[in-house]
Design a protein around this motif. Structure first.
Motif, PDB file in Angstrom:
ATOM      1  N   ALA A 246      19.650  -7.999   1.780  1.00  0.00           N
ATOM      2  CA  ALA A 246      20.651  -8.679   0.783  1.00  0.00           C
ATOM      3  C   ALA A 246      19.872  -8.748  -0.436  1.00  0.00           C
ATOM      4  N   ASP A 247      18.497  -8.966  -0.521  1.00  0.00           N
ATOM      5  CA  ASP A 247      17.794  -8.632  -1.651  1.00  0.00           C
ATOM      6  C   ASP A 247      17.734  -7.299  -2.426  1.00  0.00           C
ATOM      7  N   THR A 248      17.880  -6.282  -1.367  1.00  0.00           N
ATOM      8  CA  THR A 248      17.879  -5.050  -2.036  1.00  0.00           C
ATOM      9  C   THR A 248      19.219  -4.759  -2.684  1.00  0.00           C
ATOM     10  N   ALA A 249      20.221  -5.254  -2.175  1.00  0.00           N
ATOM     11  CA  ALA A 249      21.507  -4.938  -2.762  1.00  0.00           C
ATOM     12  C   ALA A 249      21.966  -6.022  -3.722  1.00  0.00           C
ATOM     13  N   GLY A 250      21.140  -7.030  -3.871  1.00  0.00           N
ATOM     14  CA  GLY A 250      21.400  -7.964  -4.838  1.00  0.00           C
ATOM     15  C   GLY A 250      22.093  -9.061  -4.494  1.00  0.00           C
ATOM     16  N   ILE A 251      22.322  -9.259  -3.149  1.00  0.00           N
ATOM     17  CA  ILE A 251      23.563 -10.420  -2.622  1.00  0.00           C
ATOM     18  C   ILE A 251      22.869 -11.584  -2.674  1.00  0.00           C
ATOM     19  N   ASP A 252      23.538 -12.539  -3.554  1.00  0.00           N
ATOM     20  CA  ASP A 252      23.047 -14.206  -3.557  1.00  0.00           C
ATOM     21  C   ASP A 252      24.291 -14.834  -3.934  1.00  0.00           C
ATOM     22  N   ASP A 253      24.156 -16.196  -4.253  1.00  0.00           N
ATOM     23  CA  ASP A 253      25.162 -16.837  -4.030  1.00  0.00           C
ATOM     24  C   ASP A 253      26.312 -16.600  -5.061  1.00  0.00           C
ATOM     25  N   GLY A 254      26.119 -15.661  -6.063  1.00  0.00           N
ATOM     26  CA  GLY A 254      26.854 -14.958  -7.032  1.00  0.00           C
ATOM     27  C   GLY A 254      27.867 -14.125  -6.214  1.00  0.00           C
ATOM     28  N   PHE A 255      27.479 -13.830  -5.006  1.00  0.00           N
ATOM     29  CA  PHE A 255      28.429 -12.777  -4.674  1.00  0.00           C
ATOM     30  C   PHE A 255      29.353 -13.525  -3.735  1.00  0.00           C
ATOM     31  N   SER A 256      30.933 -13.484  -4.292  1.00  0.00           N
ATOM     32  CA  SER A 256      32.042 -14.305  -3.771  1.00  0.00           C
ATOM     33  C   SER A 256      33.245 -13.781  -4.616  1.00  0.00           C
ATOM     34  N   THR A 257      34.006 -14.302  -3.929  1.00  0.00           N
ATOM     35  CA  THR A 257      35.607 -14.078  -4.545  1.00  0.00           C
ATOM     36  C   THR A 257      35.761 -14.621  -6.070  1.00  0.00           C
ATOM     37  N   GLU A 258      35.370 -15.770  -5.940  1.00  0.00           N
ATOM     38  CA  GLU A 258      35.670 -16.451  -7.273  1.00  0.00           C
ATOM     39  C   GLU A 258      34.983 -15.654  -8.469  1.00  0.00           C
ATOM     40  N   ASP A 259      33.851 -14.989  -8.363  1.00  0.00           N
ATOM     41  CA  ASP A 259      33.115 -14.524  -9.390  1.00  0.00           C
ATOM     42  C   ASP A 259      33.576 -13.005  -9.390  1.00  0.00           C
ATOM     43  N   LEU A 260      34.443 -12.602  -8.521  1.00  0.00           N
ATOM     44  CA  LEU A 260      34.997 -11.211  -8.939  1.00  0.00           C
ATOM     45  C   LEU A 260      33.676  -9.878  -8.597  1.00  0.00           C
ATOM     46  N   THR A 261      32.856 -10.295  -7.812  1.00  0.00           N
ATOM     47  CA  THR A 261      31.444  -9.654  -7.443  1.00  0.00           C
ATOM     48  C   THR A 261      31.805  -9.012  -6.179  1.00  0.00           C
ATOM     49  N   ILE A 262      32.526  -9.063  -5.391  1.00  0.00           N
ATOM     50  CA  ILE A 262      32.397  -8.616  -3.850  1.00  0.00           C
ATOM     51  C   ILE A 262      32.682  -7.191  -3.926  1.00  0.00           C
ATOM     52  N   ALA A 263      33.592  -6.346  -4.875  1.00  0.00           N
ATOM     53  CA  ALA A 263      33.731  -5.091  -4.821  1.00  0.00           C
ATOM     54  C   ALA A 263      32.464  -4.306  -5.197  1.00  0.00           C
ATOM     55  N   ALA A 264      31.861  -4.933  -6.345  1.00  0.00           N
ATOM     56  CA  ALA A 264      30.544  -4.263  -6.640  1.00  0.00           C
ATOM     57  C   ALA A 264      29.360  -4.302  -5.673  1.00  0.00           C
ATOM     58  N   GLY A 265      29.195  -5.698  -4.937  1.00  0.00           N
ATOM     59  CA  GLY A 265      28.373  -5.929  -4.140  1.00  0.00           C
ATOM     60  C   GLY A 265      28.422  -5.089  -2.866  1.00  0.00           C
ATOM     61  N   LEU A 266      29.805  -4.839  -2.469  1.00  0.00           N
ATOM     62  CA  LEU A 266      30.029  -3.936  -1.383  1.00  0.00           C
ATOM     63  C   LEU A 266      29.579  -2.454  -1.636  1.00  0.00           C
ATOM     64  N   ASP A 267      29.738  -2.049  -2.846  1.00  0.00           N
ATOM     65  CA  ASP A 267      29.277  -0.631  -3.262  1.00  0.00           C
ATOM     66  C   ASP A 267      27.988  -0.501  -2.878  1.00  0.00           C
ATOM     67  N   GLU A 268      26.827  -1.466  -3.214  1.00  0.00           N
ATOM     68  CA  GLU A 268      25.612  -1.438  -2.973  1.00  0.00           C
ATOM     69  C   GLU A 268      25.199  -1.595  -1.567  1.00  0.00           C
ATOM     70  N   LEU A 269      25.837  -2.418  -0.906  1.00  0.00           N
ATOM     71  CA  LEU A 269      25.923  -2.473   0.597  1.00  0.00           C
ATOM     72  C   LEU A 269      26.286  -1.217   1.427  1.00  0.00           C
ATOM     73  N   LEU A 270      27.415  -0.640   1.057  1.00  0.00           N
ATOM     74  CA  LEU A 270      27.752   0.474   1.722  1.00  0.00           C
ATOM     75  C   LEU A 270      26.841   1.647   1.361  1.00  0.00           C
ATOM     76  N   SER A 271      26.204   1.676   0.278  1.00  0.00           N
ATOM     77  CA  SER A 271      25.355   2.677  -0.052  1.00  0.00           C
ATOM     78  C   SER A 271      24.100   2.672   0.805  1.00  0.00           C
ATOM     79  N   LEU A 272      23.613   1.423   1.120  1.00  0.00           N
ATOM     80  CA  LEU A 272      22.542   1.048   2.058  1.00  0.00           C
ATOM     81  C   LEU A 272      22.953   1.490   3.603  1.00  0.00           C
ATOM     82  N   LEU A 273      24.202   1.149   3.988  1.00  0.00           N
ATOM     83  CA  LEU A 273      24.474   1.336   5.326  1.00  0.00           C
ATOM     84  C   LEU A 273      24.477   2.728   5.383  1.00  0.00           C
ATOM     85  N   ASN A 274      24.856   3.560   4.571  1.00  0.00           N
ATOM     86  CA  ASN A 274      25.171   5.112   4.723  1.00  0.00           C
ATOM     87  C   ASN A 274      23.907   5.773   5.041  1.00  0.00           C
TER      88      ASN A 274
END
Length: 310
Positions: free
Chosen positions: A113-141
């Motif tokens: 989560a820290d590596t991908a920058g996932i914090d309380d700002g990762f939410s639907t309301e802040d429109l940040t989920i797509a950007a966070g998924l970009d980082e998460l999927l890169s890690l998972l790959n």
């Protein structure tokens, strides 16, 4: 410069032009199978009734004019019988991506989560989920140590392509997965995923939202993959199975400034023909080599072509 460079092998293909040949494979699962069987049987019964001939109904009609229709009716019934005997192809048993929510949460808490920058700002309301998924999927790959996200062997990459509207980032995106499918690289894409599609509750944030969003991605791609299998009735090819291409790759390329430049790699041994001689005046080339993967195949093919050119 050696003018006797190897070019693509001559075309040895015989028969009809393959560009005009199409093969359609019908899925024979559950409702689809029953619908097809019902249609064939209904067509046979309706056609037989339309003849209004008792001898036809008894199968002893000597009328030559009735024979073509009777043959068609028999063909439909025989086809229905054959389909009923075929084993169904259930493409939903094995998902493309196995997702373990508990393992994902542990992985995120352990530092992902820290590596991908996932914090309380990762939410639907802040429109940040797509950007966070970009980082998460890169890690998972690239993280071979995690056990939360386990794709099938023929999966190469899972990506999200963020989208924007007239006002800028819209918080959504399109999901894609690259597969090694029947010796070819295939990219499946989802329908557009809106900013509010990734979590059920807009107030969910942080690691909870990340787990839910990744579960959504896995579910969408599993569904797209199942649709592909049903549309083609083919099982996936395993990129790690050496029997698929016997460790061989066919590399095609062009000569530019006396250098062999690879432009494509095809799994397996293939005859290659054609090429744009006018656009690439120094010539085109093709070589089949044994290699572990596409990158090694390119390097080996370039070495082979250079040696042949000496």
């Amino acid at each position: 410069m050696n003018q006797n460079r190897p070019t693509a092998p001559s075309d040895t293909t015989t028969g009809p032009d393959t560009a005009t040949i199409s093969r359609y494979l019908l899925p024979l699962d559950g409702p689809t199978r029953e619908d097809l069987l019902a249609a064939l049987r209904s067509a046979a019964d309706t056609s037989l009734a339309a003849l209004t001939c008792q001898a036809c109904a008894a199968g002893v009609c000597p009328d030559a004019q009735h024979q073509p229709r009777l043959q068609q009716i028999r063909a439909w019934r025989n086809l229905a019988t054959d389909i009923a005997r075929l084993p169904a192809t259930d493409c939903s048993d094995e998902p493309l991506i196995h997702f373990d929510a508990d393992a994902c949460r542990a992985w995120l808490l352990a530092g992902a989560a820290d590596t991908a920058g996932i914090d309380d700002g990762f939410s639907t309301e802040d429109l940040t989920i797509a950007a966070g998924l970009d980082e998460l999927l890169s890690l998972l790959n690239t993280d071979a140590t995690q056990h939360a996200w386990r794709p099938a062997p023929h999966v190469q990459d899972v990506l999200i392509w963020r989208t924007a509207d007239g006002d800028g980032v819209d918080g959504g995106g399109v999901l894609t997965v690259d597969l090694n499918y029947l010796g070819e690289r295939v990219r499946l894409a989802s329908l557009h995923q809106g900013f509010d599609d990734f979590t059920a509750d807009a107030a969910t944030s942080g690691i909870d939202a990340a787990v839910e969003a990744l579960a959504h991605v896995a579910a969408i791609l599993n569904r797209e993959h199942a649709n592909l299998l049903r549309a083609t009735a083919y099982p996936p090819s395993d990129a790690t199975d050496e029997t698929d291409n016997d460790g061989a790759f066919t590399v095609v390329g062009v000569w530019v400034d006396d250098e062999p430049i690879p432009v494509g790699v095809i799994a397996g041994r293939h005859d290659v023909s054609g090429g744009d001689g006018e656009r690439f005046g120094q010539g085109v080339w093709a070589a089949t080599v044994d290699a572990d993967d596409e990158r090694d195949a390119e390097q080996a093919a370039v070495a082979v072509v250079r040696e042949h050119d000496q």
